[in-house]
Design an enzyme around this catalytic site. Structure first.
Site, PDB file in Angstrom:
ATOM      1  CG  ASN A 145      -1.923   1.027   1.314  1.00 48.74           C
ATOM      2  OD1 ASN A 145      -1.670   2.145   0.868  1.00 48.74           O
ATOM      3  ND2 ASN A 145      -3.072   0.725   1.878  1.00 48.74           N
ATOM      4  CE  LYS A 160      -2.094  -0.317   5.693  1.00 43.68           C
ATOM      5  NZ  LYS A 160      -1.984  -1.700   6.189  1.00 43.68           N
ATOM      6  CG  ASP A 194      -4.043  -5.691  10.426  1.00 45.00           C
ATOM      7  OD1 ASP A 194      -3.926  -5.983   9.234  1.00 45.00           O
ATOM      8  OD2 ASP A 194      -5.077  -5.932  11.080  1.00 45.00           O
ATOM      9  CB  SER A 195      -5.163   0.101   9.824  1.00 45.55           C
ATOM     10  OG  SER A 195      -4.693  -0.064   8.506  1.00 45.55           O
ATOM     11  CG  PHE A 241      -5.092   4.826   1.428  1.00 49.74           C
ATOM     12  CD1 PHE A 241      -4.319   5.731   2.133  1.00 49.74           C
ATOM     13  CD2 PHE A 241      -5.427   3.626   2.047  1.00 49.74           C
ATOM     14  CE1 PHE A 241      -3.884   5.448   3.418  1.00 49.74           C
ATOM     15  CE2 PHE A 241      -4.993   3.328   3.337  1.00 49.74           C
ATOM     16  CZ  PHE A 241      -4.222   4.244   4.020  1.00 49.74           C
ATOM     17  CE1 TYR A 269     -14.547   0.324   3.812  1.00 51.15           C
ATOM     18  CE2 TYR A 269     -12.198  -0.120   3.709  1.00 51.15           C
ATOM     19  CZ  TYR A 269     -13.496  -0.564   3.645  1.00 51.15           C
ATOM     20  OH  TYR A 269     -13.751  -1.902   3.431  1.00 51.15           O
ATOM     21  CG  HIS A 293      -6.165   5.155  11.906  1.00 48.23           C
ATOM     22  ND1 HIS A 293      -6.501   6.201  11.061  1.00 48.23           N
ATOM     23  CD2 HIS A 293      -6.010   4.070  11.099  1.00 48.23           C
ATOM     24  CE1 HIS A 293      -6.562   5.757   9.824  1.00 48.23           C
ATOM     25  NE2 HIS A 293      -6.266   4.467   9.822  1.00 48.23           N
ATOM     26  NE  ARG A 294      -1.572   3.341   8.328  1.00 50.16           N
ATOM     27  CZ  ARG A 294      -2.723   3.692   7.769  1.00 50.16           C
ATOM     28  NH1 ARG A 294      -2.882   4.908   7.285  1.00 50.16           N
ATOM     29  NH2 ARG A 294      -3.709   2.837   7.671  1.00 50.16           N
TER      30      ARG A 294
END
Ligand code: IMP
Length: 196
Positions: free
Chosen positions: A9, A12, A69-70, A150, A152, A178-179
């Site tokens: 990804n 990410k 992992d998300s 990217f 959602y 979150h990331r």
């Protein structure tokens, strides 16, 4: 130091690079090293799946590997899609098809509150495991808005900003996502580890 990102990804990768470069860490995609590991995410939690991915890529590359992992947890769907976010609706769907399916499945349901979770795992060849987690609260938008980001992003609405993730600049998203939170927590853990 080089960290191999256990992911395909690009979204990410960009988010990780922008936060970890201040520590002098270079993040490279596994594909840049010719590694084609695609492990089955058999864990029941985000952190278990992050660890599974990082361990596999560390083993294949012989280098420290990092994985995120998300997923999106929707209250009205009892936390779904959760760890199944990437596979929501089955194999072979586009990102857009997945979020449109979620919008359809939310019809007539309430509340629309939800949160994104990111669990980071970093595994070193000597077996050391470093972990961090971040959460971002939001709501499921009624319709997609915005074109950046990217996954959602077009349907993840931040009420306080009156925008979806896809309407934010990369810097704005990193500051609250979150990331972004998980990576900043991870950067602290990594810094401590490198000092020890
Ligand atoms: P993973 O790559 O197995 O961790 O799956 C993560 C899933 O959550 C994918 O479907 C991503 O598109 C989605 N996802 C994770 N983080 C974000 C984000 O920041 N914005 C939009 N979608 C995300």
């Amino acid at each position: 130091m080089k960290l191999v990102l256990a992911s395909k990804n690009q979204g990410k990768l960009k988010e990780m690079q922008s936060i970890l470069q201040s520590l002098g860490v270079e993040v490279v995609l596994q594909s840049e090293l010719g590694i084609d590991v695609d492990v089955e995410e058999t864990g029941t939690t985000f952190s278990e799946n992050a660890q599974i991915k990082a361990e596999a890529v560390c083993k294949a590359s012989g280098l420290p590997a990092i994985a995120d992992d998300s997923g999106l947890c929707v209250d009205a769907l009892q936390g779904a899609p959760g760890v199944y976010t990437a596979r929501y609706g089955g194999e072979g769907l586009s990102d857009e098809a997945r979020y449109r399916l979620l919008l359809n499945n939310m019809r007539g349901l309430g509340p629309r509150t939800c949160h994104f979770v990111s669990a980071i795992a970093c595994v070193f060849p000597d077996g050391t495991l470093l972990q961090a987690e971040g959460v971002c609260d939001g709501t499921v938008a009624y319709a997609p808005m915005g074109t950046d980001g990217f996954g959602y992003d077009p349907i993840f609405f931040i009420p306080g900003m009156k925008k979806t993730f896809a309407q934010l600049t990369a810097e704005e998203k990193n500051a609250i996502s979150h990331r972004g939170k998980a990576l900043r927590a991870f950067a602290e853990v990594l810094e401590e580890h490198l000092k020890s």
